[in-house]
Scaffold this motif. Structure first.
Motif, PDB file in Angstrom:
ATOM      1  N   GLY A  60     -19.761   9.309  -5.636  1.00 55.08           N
ATOM      2  CA  GLY A  60     -19.832  10.297  -4.556  1.00 55.08           C
ATOM      3  C   GLY A  60     -18.679  10.184  -3.587  1.00 55.08           C
ATOM      4  N   THR A  61     -18.374  11.296  -2.955  1.00 48.98           N
ATOM      5  CA  THR A  61     -17.301  11.348  -1.957  1.00 48.98           C
ATOM      6  C   THR A  61     -17.738  12.236  -0.804  1.00 48.98           C
ATOM      7  N   LYS A  62     -17.530  11.754   0.417  1.00 44.80           N
ATOM      8  CA  LYS A  62     -17.759  12.541   1.618  1.00 44.80           C
ATOM      9  C   LYS A  62     -16.534  12.414   2.509  1.00 44.80           C
ATOM     10  N   GLY A  63     -16.206  13.496   3.200  1.00 39.25           N
ATOM     11  CA  GLY A  63     -15.055  13.406   4.079  1.00 39.25           C
ATOM     12  C   GLY A  63     -14.810  14.676   4.858  1.00 39.25           C
ATOM     13  N   HIS A  64     -13.976  14.570   5.866  1.00 42.56           N
ATOM     14  CA  HIS A  64     -13.587  15.735   6.647  1.00 42.56           C
ATOM     15  C   HIS A  64     -12.152  15.564   7.147  1.00 42.56           C
ATOM     16  N   ASN A  65     -11.526  16.695   7.439  1.00 43.85           N
ATOM     17  CA  ASN A  65     -10.194  16.735   8.034  1.00 43.85           C
ATOM     18  C   ASN A  65     -10.211  17.718   9.198  1.00 43.85           C
ATOM     19  N   PHE A  66      -9.585  17.336  10.304  1.00 43.32           N
ATOM     20  CA  PHE A  66      -9.576  18.185  11.497  1.00 43.32           C
ATOM     21  C   PHE A  66      -8.183  18.156  12.123  1.00 43.32           C
ATOM     22  N   SER A  67      -7.737  19.297  12.594  1.00 44.88           N
ATOM     23  CA  SER A  67      -6.467  19.356  13.327  1.00 44.88           C
ATOM     24  C   SER A  67      -6.520  20.472  14.356  1.00 44.88           C
ATOM     25  N   ILE A  68      -5.867  20.259  15.487  1.00 42.91           N
ATOM     26  CA  ILE A  68      -5.718  21.293  16.513  1.00 42.91           C
ATOM     27  C   ILE A  68      -4.293  21.203  17.048  1.00 42.91           C
ATOM     28  N   ILE A  69      -3.596  22.343  17.025  1.00 42.84           N
ATOM     29  CA  ILE A  69      -2.180  22.358  17.390  1.00 42.84           C
ATOM     30  C   ILE A  69      -1.923  23.531  18.336  1.00 42.84           C
ATOM     31  N   GLY A  83       9.914  27.446  22.071  1.00 40.27           N
ATOM     32  CA  GLY A  83       8.652  26.858  22.509  1.00 40.27           C
ATOM     33  C   GLY A  83       8.411  25.454  22.000  1.00 40.27           C
ATOM     34  N   LEU A  84       7.235  24.923  22.359  1.00 43.59           N
ATOM     35  CA  LEU A  84       6.809  23.579  22.004  1.00 43.59           C
ATOM     36  C   LEU A  84       5.422  23.630  21.381  1.00 43.59           C
ATOM     37  N   LYS A  85       5.175  22.701  20.451  1.00 45.16           N
ATOM     38  CA  LYS A  85       3.857  22.541  19.849  1.00 45.16           C
ATOM     39  C   LYS A  85       3.433  21.081  19.973  1.00 45.16           C
ATOM     40  N   PHE A  86       2.157  20.867  20.274  1.00 46.66           N
ATOM     41  CA  PHE A  86       1.586  19.522  20.329  1.00 46.66           C
ATOM     42  C   PHE A  86       0.290  19.536  19.523  1.00 46.66           C
ATOM     43  N   GLY A  87       0.049  18.494  18.745  1.00 49.28           N
ATOM     44  CA  GLY A  87      -1.137  18.526  17.900  1.00 49.28           C
ATOM     45  C   GLY A  87      -1.840  17.195  17.760  1.00 49.28           C
ATOM     46  N   TYR A  88      -3.133  17.271  17.418  1.00 51.43           N
ATOM     47  CA  TYR A  88      -3.949  16.097  17.135  1.00 51.43           C
ATOM     48  C   TYR A  88      -4.567  16.282  15.753  1.00 51.43           C
ATOM     49  N   ILE A  89      -4.551  15.222  14.936  1.00 51.71           N
ATOM     50  CA  ILE A  89      -5.103  15.295  13.594  1.00 51.71           C
ATOM     51  C   ILE A  89      -6.007  14.087  13.350  1.00 51.71           C
ATOM     52  N   SER A  90      -7.075  14.277  12.591  1.00 52.72           N
ATOM     53  CA  SER A  90      -7.967  13.179  12.238  1.00 52.72           C
ATOM     54  C   SER A  90      -8.568  13.442  10.863  1.00 52.72           C
ATOM     55  N   SER A  91      -8.955  12.354  10.195  1.00 51.90           N
ATOM     56  CA  SER A  91      -9.564  12.467   8.870  1.00 51.90           C
ATOM     57  C   SER A  91     -10.477  11.280   8.620  1.00 51.90           C
ATOM     58  N   THR A 112       4.246  16.787  17.076  1.00 49.62           N
ATOM     59  CA  THR A 112       4.972  17.501  18.121  1.00 49.62           C
ATOM     60  C   THR A 112       6.184  18.176  17.493  1.00 49.62           C
ATOM     61  N   SER A 113       6.576  19.302  18.031  1.00 46.38           N
ATOM     62  CA  SER A 113       7.723  20.017  17.478  1.00 46.38           C
ATOM     63  C   SER A 113       8.288  21.005  18.493  1.00 46.38           C
ATOM     64  N   ILE A 114       9.525  21.377  18.266  1.00 44.27           N
ATOM     65  CA  ILE A 114      10.162  22.460  19.006  1.00 44.27           C
ATOM     66  C   ILE A 114      10.475  23.579  18.013  1.00 44.27           C
ATOM     67  N   PHE A 115      10.447  24.815  18.492  1.00 41.53           N
ATOM     68  CA  PHE A 115      10.685  25.925  17.573  1.00 41.53           C
ATOM     69  C   PHE A 115      11.399  27.065  18.277  1.00 41.53           C
ATOM     70  N   GLY A 116      12.038  27.869  17.482  1.00 43.02           N
ATOM     71  CA  GLY A 116      12.649  29.107  17.941  1.00 43.02           C
ATOM     72  C   GLY A 116      12.199  30.236  17.032  1.00 43.02           C
ATOM     73  N   ARG A 117      11.944  31.386  17.602  1.00 45.33           N
ATOM     74  CA  ARG A 117      11.409  32.513  16.827  1.00 45.33           C
ATOM     75  C   ARG A 117      12.138  33.793  17.201  1.00 45.33           C
ATOM     76  N   TYR A 118      12.638  34.496  16.199  1.00 48.84           N
ATOM     77  CA  TYR A 118      13.330  35.768  16.425  1.00 48.84           C
ATOM     78  C   TYR A 118      12.448  36.920  15.963  1.00 48.84           C
ATOM     79  N   TYR A 119      12.139  37.866  16.890  1.00 43.65           N
ATOM     80  CA  TYR A 119      11.337  39.047  16.598  1.00 43.65           C
ATOM     81  C   TYR A 119      12.260  40.243  16.359  1.00 43.65           C
ATOM     82  N   PHE A 120      12.042  40.938  15.245  1.00 43.87           N
ATOM     83  CA  PHE A 120      12.916  42.050  14.888  1.00 43.87           C
ATOM     84  C   PHE A 120      12.616  43.303  15.713  1.00 43.87           C
TER      85      PHE A 120
END
Length: 228
Positions: A60-69, A83-91, A112-120
């Motif tokens: 048998g196997t039981k488990g879960h994965n969770f993330s919020i960014i 912009g900036l992104k910050f996240g938490y992950i657990s398993s 954590t990350s930095i990003f740039g986004r170009y909208y057409f």
């Protein structure tokens, strides 16, 4: 693949249609946005079969994965947002085999990350965009493996992941401040370092580089974006 191509062509068509309209929807220089993603998955499986001695064998196997960014962004110009992104992950994972083998694994980390986004077409209700992101993830996984009765092995993996990715996407305004947003596939490079140690005194380091690219429905999901 045909479905994905049709989906992408539809997105381009919608963007071109709305680009020709005079709409009060959209972004402009000086706008702030709040957005992000959250995911959760759960697994619970059992299998049974007879072994060579005629006894019932169970695994048998039981488990879960969770993330919020969550993410925040600012339009430095009408078309470009950074912009900036910050996240938490657990398993957590638990596996067992007829009470002779028992395995547990718990992981926690952050991103954590930095990003740039170009909208057409940023000032229209529907707009395609292209995003470039540089990120870092650190995750620590503690594992215990018990075989039979007293054979216990504990181990720890400390994983660091540096990545650079590019992804196309689409943004669709529901009202003047709230919109749906999604990435459609990705192409990226990752540099991963895994430091390993266990209760028996063994240590090691694994380093690897990877490049991946995909455009599929598995990468297509909508999140919410709010303009401040």
């Amino acid at each position: 693949m045909k479905t994905t191509l049709l989906l992408f062509i539809t997105a381009i068509t919608l963007s071109n249609i709305y680009a020709q309209e005079d709409s009060s929807f959209g972004f402009t220089k000086g706008d702030f946005i709040i957005s992000g993603t959250m995911s959760y998955s759960y697994q619970n499986s059992d299998s049974f079969r007879d072994n060579i001695d005629g006894n019932m064998y169970q695994f048998g196997t039981k488990g879960h994965n969770f993330s919020i960014i969550p993410e925040i962004g600012y339009f430095v110009s009408t078309h470009f947002m950074t912009g900036l992104k910050f996240g938490y992950i657990s398993s957590k994972t638990e596996s067992f085999d007829n009470d002779l083998y028992y395995y547990t694994s718990k992981g926690k980390g952050y991103s954590t990350s930095i990003f740039g986004r170009y909208y057409f077409t940023p000032q229209k209700r529907v707009s395609l965009f292209i995003e470039l992101e540089a990120g870092y993830i650190k995750n620590t996984i503690d594992s215990d493996r018990i075989f039979q009765i007293n054979d216990l092995t504990a181990s720890t993996n400390k994983i660091e992941n540096y990545s650079v990715t590019a992804a196309p996407g689409i943004n669709i305004f529901i009202n003047k401040d709230l919109s749906l947003t999604s990435r459609i596939g990705r192409i990226g490079y990752s540099n991963i370092k895994d430091n390993f140690s266990n209760s028996q005194g063994h240590t090691g380091t694994n380093k690897r580089d990877s490049i991946d690219a995909s455009i599929s429905l598995n990468n297509f999901y909508f999140g919410l974006l709010y303009r401040i």
